[in-house]
Structure formats: C-alpha cells, structure tokens
Design an enzyme around this catalytic site. Structure first.
Site, PDB file in Angstrom:
ATOM      1  CG  ASN A  42     112.499  -9.611   8.898  1.00 49.90           C
ATOM      2  OD1 ASN A  42     112.326 -10.260   9.924  1.00 49.90           O
ATOM      3  ND2 ASN A  42     112.063 -10.012   7.720  1.00 49.90           N
TER       4      ASN A  42
ATOM      5  CB  CYS B   9     109.215 -14.408   9.836  1.00 49.95           C
ATOM      6  SG  CYS B   9     110.684 -14.155   8.868  1.00 49.95           S
TER       7      CYS B   9
ATOM      8  CG  HIS C 175     107.307 -10.791  10.595  1.00 49.42           C
ATOM      9  ND1 HIS C 175     108.414 -10.714  11.410  1.00 49.42           N
ATOM     10  CD2 HIS C 175     107.763 -11.081   9.347  1.00 49.42           C
ATOM     11  CE1 HIS C 175     109.493 -10.946  10.681  1.00 49.42           C
ATOM     12  NE2 HIS C 175     109.134 -11.168   9.436  1.00 49.42           N
TER      13      HIS C 175
HETATM   14  N1  ACO Z   1     119.344  -0.101  -2.340  1.00 47.50           N
HETATM   15  C1  ACO Z   1     119.120   0.463  -3.541  1.00 47.50           C
HETATM   16  N2  ACO Z   1     118.417  -0.161  -4.512  1.00 47.50           N
HETATM   17  C2  ACO Z   1     117.944  -1.386  -4.237  1.00 47.50           C
HETATM   18  C3  ACO Z   1     118.155  -2.032  -3.001  1.00 47.50           C
HETATM   19  C4  ACO Z   1     118.882  -1.336  -2.037  1.00 47.50           C
HETATM   20  N3  ACO Z   1     119.132  -1.843  -0.823  1.00 47.50           N
HETATM   21  N4  ACO Z   1     117.543  -3.229  -3.025  1.00 47.50           N
HETATM   22  C5  ACO Z   1     116.967  -3.356  -4.235  1.00 47.50           C
HETATM   23  N5  ACO Z   1     117.224  -2.240  -4.965  1.00 47.50           N
HETATM   24  C6  ACO Z   1     116.836  -1.968  -6.333  1.00 47.50           C
HETATM   25  C7  ACO Z   1     116.636  -3.194  -7.141  1.00 47.50           C
HETATM   26  O1  ACO Z   1     117.866  -3.662  -7.619  1.00 47.50           O
HETATM   27  C8  ACO Z   1     115.738  -2.685  -8.252  1.00 47.50           C
HETATM   28  O2  ACO Z   1     116.552  -2.052  -9.196  1.00 47.50           O
HETATM   29  P1  ACO Z   1     116.286  -2.267 -10.762  1.00 47.50           P
HETATM   30  O3  ACO Z   1     114.912  -1.715 -11.011  1.00 47.50           O
HETATM   31  O4  ACO Z   1     117.384  -1.486 -11.392  1.00 47.50           O
HETATM   32  O5  ACO Z   1     116.385  -3.738 -10.979  1.00 47.50           O
HETATM   33  C9  ACO Z   1     114.899  -1.605  -7.567  1.00 47.50           C
HETATM   34  O6  ACO Z   1     115.582  -1.300  -6.345  1.00 47.50           O
HETATM   35  C10 ACO Z   1     113.496  -2.027  -7.236  1.00 47.50           C
HETATM   36  O7  ACO Z   1     113.524  -3.346  -6.739  1.00 47.50           O
HETATM   37  P2  ACO Z   1     112.242  -4.031  -6.181  1.00 47.50           P
HETATM   38  O8  ACO Z   1     112.562  -5.439  -5.785  1.00 47.50           O
HETATM   39  O9  ACO Z   1     111.076  -3.797  -7.105  1.00 47.50           O
HETATM   40  O10 ACO Z   1     111.999  -3.153  -4.863  1.00 47.50           O
HETATM   41  P3  ACO Z   1     110.781  -3.187  -3.923  1.00 47.50           P
HETATM   42  O11 ACO Z   1     110.201  -1.836  -3.872  1.00 47.50           O
HETATM   43  O12 ACO Z   1     109.890  -4.343  -4.216  1.00 47.50           O
HETATM   44  O13 ACO Z   1     111.453  -3.477  -2.539  1.00 47.50           O
HETATM   45  C11 ACO Z   1     111.869  -5.292  -1.011  1.00 47.50           C
HETATM   46  C12 ACO Z   1     112.236  -4.644  -2.347  1.00 47.50           C
HETATM   47  C13 ACO Z   1     112.121  -4.297   0.091  1.00 47.50           C
HETATM   48  C14 ACO Z   1     112.741  -6.536  -0.817  1.00 47.50           C
HETATM   49  C15 ACO Z   1     110.363  -5.690  -1.056  1.00 47.50           C
HETATM   50  O14 ACO Z   1     110.083  -6.424  -2.202  1.00 47.50           O
HETATM   51  C16 ACO Z   1     109.965  -6.480   0.163  1.00 47.50           C
HETATM   52  O15 ACO Z   1     109.893  -5.962   1.253  1.00 47.50           O
HETATM   53  N6  ACO Z   1     109.649  -7.783  -0.014  1.00 47.50           N
HETATM   54  C17 ACO Z   1     109.250  -8.638   1.088  1.00 47.50           C
HETATM   55  C18 ACO Z   1     110.464  -8.957   1.864  1.00 47.50           C
HETATM   56  C19 ACO Z   1     110.107  -9.649   3.141  1.00 47.50           C
HETATM   57  O16 ACO Z   1     109.157  -9.344   3.784  1.00 47.50           O
HETATM   58  N7  ACO Z   1     110.944 -10.577   3.480  1.00 47.50           N
HETATM   59  C20 ACO Z   1     110.906 -11.264   4.660  1.00 47.50           C
HETATM   60  C21 ACO Z   1     109.738 -12.177   4.788  1.00 47.50           C
HETATM   61  S1  ACO Z   1     110.045 -13.620   5.598  1.00 47.50           S
HETATM   62  C22 ACO Z   1     111.149 -13.346   6.673  1.00 47.50           C
HETATM   63  O17 ACO Z   1     110.969 -12.438   7.430  1.00 47.50           O
HETATM   64  C23 ACO Z   1     112.408 -14.172   6.715  1.00 47.50           C
END
Ligand code: ACO
Length: 347
Positions: A304, A132, A274
């Site tokens: 994204n 990214c 980003h």
């Molecule tokens: N809908 C409902 N529940 C969900 C979903 C969804 N779409 N996705 C995850 N959950 C659940 C998980 O299963 C988890 O459930 P559990 O507690 O029963 O296991 C719960 O939600 C919490 O999961 P977390 O991973 O702790 O959620 P978090 O608040 O951290 O959000 C996210 C997840 C959005 C992926 C976050 O960690 C994030 O943004 N990370 C960075 C991602 C990023 O920036 N990626 C791209 C970077 S590089 C590039 O751009 C290619």
C-alpha cells in the site's frame, strides 16, 4: 463599464469551458530500488510470507534509503512525466502533490520543494492531504482549475514515504505499506470533448478520523519537552474497522459513479482501485457484483503506497499496454480522514 467588462469575461469563459476538457497526457512513477520481501519480516517479527500473502495479497514493498525523502520520489516521477510530454517546466501552472508523509511536519509543502527542484518557475504549488484518496481529490482539483480557466498544465502526483512513519515493531501495520510516487500531467484540451477526467465523486466521513492516525506531534497532542514516545508519532490503525468501511464505500461508490453517469460495467475497460488489501478489492467486487477481472491489481509488488498507489497502477497499466486511447476507466480510493472517492476518466 467595469461591470460590463466583467460580465463579458465571464461569458467568454463559460463558452470556453464547454469545449475544454482536462486530459491526462502522460503518467509515470518512481519507487526506491530496494525491494523488501515478506520473508525479511520474519527475521524480526512474529509473521510469515504465508500470513501476509493470504491476508493482504502483498508479496513485496519498495523501501527508501535513509537519505531519501518524499519529494525526491515526487521529483523523479514528475520529471519523467514532463520528459514524456515535452512540456517545459516553465509551462506548468500548478503542482498538486497528494501526500500524508511530507518531507516536513505540516510545512513547507512537498509541492513547493518539487516546484523548485524541477524549475517550474511560474507554477503555484500546494499539497493535498486526503490520505490514500489524495490522488483522486487532486485529479478532480486539477480538472476544476482547468475547466475554470485558471490553469492549462497541471502536474498531479501522489507521493508517500510510509516506511518512515510506520512502527516497525507492529506486525499489524508495518507489513502493509511501501514507498513510491506516481505522477500525471493534466492539460487543457479542446480537441475531443469526450476525453479526459469526465466526472468525480469525492466524499469524507470525519467521524472515523481516529481509526487511522498519527497521534502525537500535531497541535492536538504536541510534543512535550522531555517526553518523547516515538511510537505515538507512528501510524496507528484499527485495521478491522477500516476494512469494513473500505468494502462498503468502494462497493457502493463504484456503483454510484456508474449509475450517475448512466454506464454499466460493460462500458468500463478497467476499475483501478486503491491498492490497500487484495481482500478489500475481492470483497468489494463480490458485493457490487462486478467481475474481479475488471479490477487492476498490483499490490503484490508495491504493497500500500497510499496516495501513490493509483498513479503507480495507471503507469504500470500503460507500460503493459493495458490502457488504450478511448478506454473508459474508473478509479476508486479510500483512506485516512476518513475519505473516499473516484474519478471517471476517458483515457
Ligand atoms: N502476521 C501474523 N499475524 C498477524 C499479522 C501479521 N503481519 N498482523 C496481524 N496478525 C494477527 C493479529 O494479531 C490477530 O491475532 P490474534 O487473533 O491472536 O489477535 C490475527 O492476525 C487476526 O487479526 P485481524 O486484524 O483480524 O486480521 P485481518 O484478517 O483483519 O487482517 C488487516 C488485518 C490486513 C490489517 C485487515 O484488517 C485490513 O486490511 N484492514 C484494512 C487496512 C487498510 O486498508 N488500511 C489502509 C487504508 S488507508 C490507507 O491506505 C492509509
């Protein structure tokens, strides 16, 4: 005699380099017309609009039709930029496409396909693979080609078709991404020594390489006859770890870039981050003590789009009248690799 000629050329180049700037002359973008809402995921996944919005800030994403490949979006964005500037395709010296989702695995590059399709007969072409952060890396590459005298007009684009490489059964990742391309024309310009791409910081941390990967299909884990597990070719991410990494490098990186250029937040019109997750932007703003209002955010509409997210943001800012000539802006990105970095740009 040979030596003297060489020395003279170097000196002349050095004199030219001082006055020359790498200036962004136009920006535009292309996204597929199909706009997919969060609600649509609820039909086949255990998720909701409420969860996606509250955890990411995403409301929609644009998804390409099956017949469309990454180069199609890149071509559209690049053609729009050339039309805006009046620069003929034959005047383009170099095409740099930042992408991690090429039309083909490894080669040929998207940039070569774009070169042919837009008729840039004299251009070199190469892809920049920096996740990214790719557009930021490509802009700095363009700046160095221009300052070094190797090119005068460079098309720089970020183009991605993430919908083709995500696992549509994995709610942890598939709701986060969208398709799109954004492009700029960077040209040599000596009329105003203060304008253009002024400075960049590019960094990497390969120790986090496996936090965001497509495991199989490369040379480490090649396809094997008779063993085809599509899920292992899809994007896989440790979201929590990437989140922590992103908040740290974005907050520290923006401050570094400002300090090394002796500027403060007051000097900046905008920070263009980003667009991966609005919570990353909010946390980075809080940590670096920069008001959130300085950050341009359009993740709600596009999700994204990886290397395309910053040029798409710049293009939207222009069409909304948010960017004026002379504005000082700072881009900052992070992504697979892991990579991160930013550009300081006088618009
Ligand atoms: N809908 C409902 N529940 C969900 C979903 C969804 N779409 N996705 C995850 N959950 C659940 C998980 O299963 C988890 O459930 P559990 O507690 O029963 O296991 C719960 O939600 C919490 O999961 P977390 O991973 O702790 O959620 P978090 O608040 O951290 O959000 C996210 C997840 C959005 C992926 C976050 O960690 C994030 O943004 N990370 C960075 C991602 C990023 O920036 N990626 C791209 C970077 S590089 C590039 O751009 C290619």
């Amino acid at each position: 005699m040979g030596k003297e000629t060489c020395l003279l050329t170097q000196q002349t180049n050095h004199i030219n380099m001082k006055a020359m700037q790498a200036v962004i002359r136009a920006v535009d973008f292309a996204v597929p017309s199909r706009r997919m809402s969060n609600e649509e995921f609820s039909a086949f996944l255990d998720t909701s609009d409420e969860w996606i919005r509250s955890h990411t800030g995403i409301g929609y994403r644009h998804i390409a039709e099956p017949s469309v490949a990454t180069s199609d979006l890149a071509v559209e964005a690049c053609k729009k930029v050339l039309e805006k500037t009046g620069i003929a395709p034959e005047e383009v010296d170099l095409i740099l496409i930042a992408t991690a989702t090429g039309d083909f695995l490894g080669f040929p590059s998207v940039s070569c396909i774009v070169q042919d399709r837009i008729g840039a007969k004299k251009a070199a072409a190469m892809d920049v693979v920096a996740g990214c952060t790719g557009f930021i890396y490509a802009l700095e590459t363009a700046r160095n080609f221009i300052l070094g005298g190797g090119a005068r007009n460079i098309l720089v684009a970020g183009a991605e078709l993430l919908s083709r490489v995500i696992d549509w059964k994995d709610r942890n990742t598939c709701v986060l991404f969208g398709d799109g391309a954004g492009a700029v024309l960077v040209s040599a310009d000596s009329s105003d020594g203060n304008r253009g791409i002024l400075h960049s910081v590019l960094r990497s941390d390969g120790s986090g390489a496996r936090l965001l990967e497509r495991t199989e299909g490369g040379t480490r884990f090649p396809f094997k006859d008779g063993v085809i597990d599509p899920a292992r070719t899809y994007l896989k991410m440790d979201g929590r770890q990437v989140y922590n990494f992103a908040v740290k490098v974005v907050s520290e990186g923006i401050v570094d870039l400002m300090e090394s250029n002796h500027i403060t937040t007051d000097d900046l019109s905008w920070i263009v981050p980003h667009q991966a997750n609005v919570r990353i932007i909010e946390a980075a703003a809080k940590r670096s003590k920069i008001p959130l209002s300085k950050f341009f955010i359009n993740i709600e509409e596009y999700a994204n789009t990886s290397a395309a997210s910053i040029p798409i943001a710049l293009s939207e800012m222009c069409s909304k009248g948010l960017l004026k000539a002379g504005d000082l802006i700072l881009t900052f990105g992070f992504g697979a690799g892991l990579t991160y970095g930013g550009n300081l740009i006088r618009w």
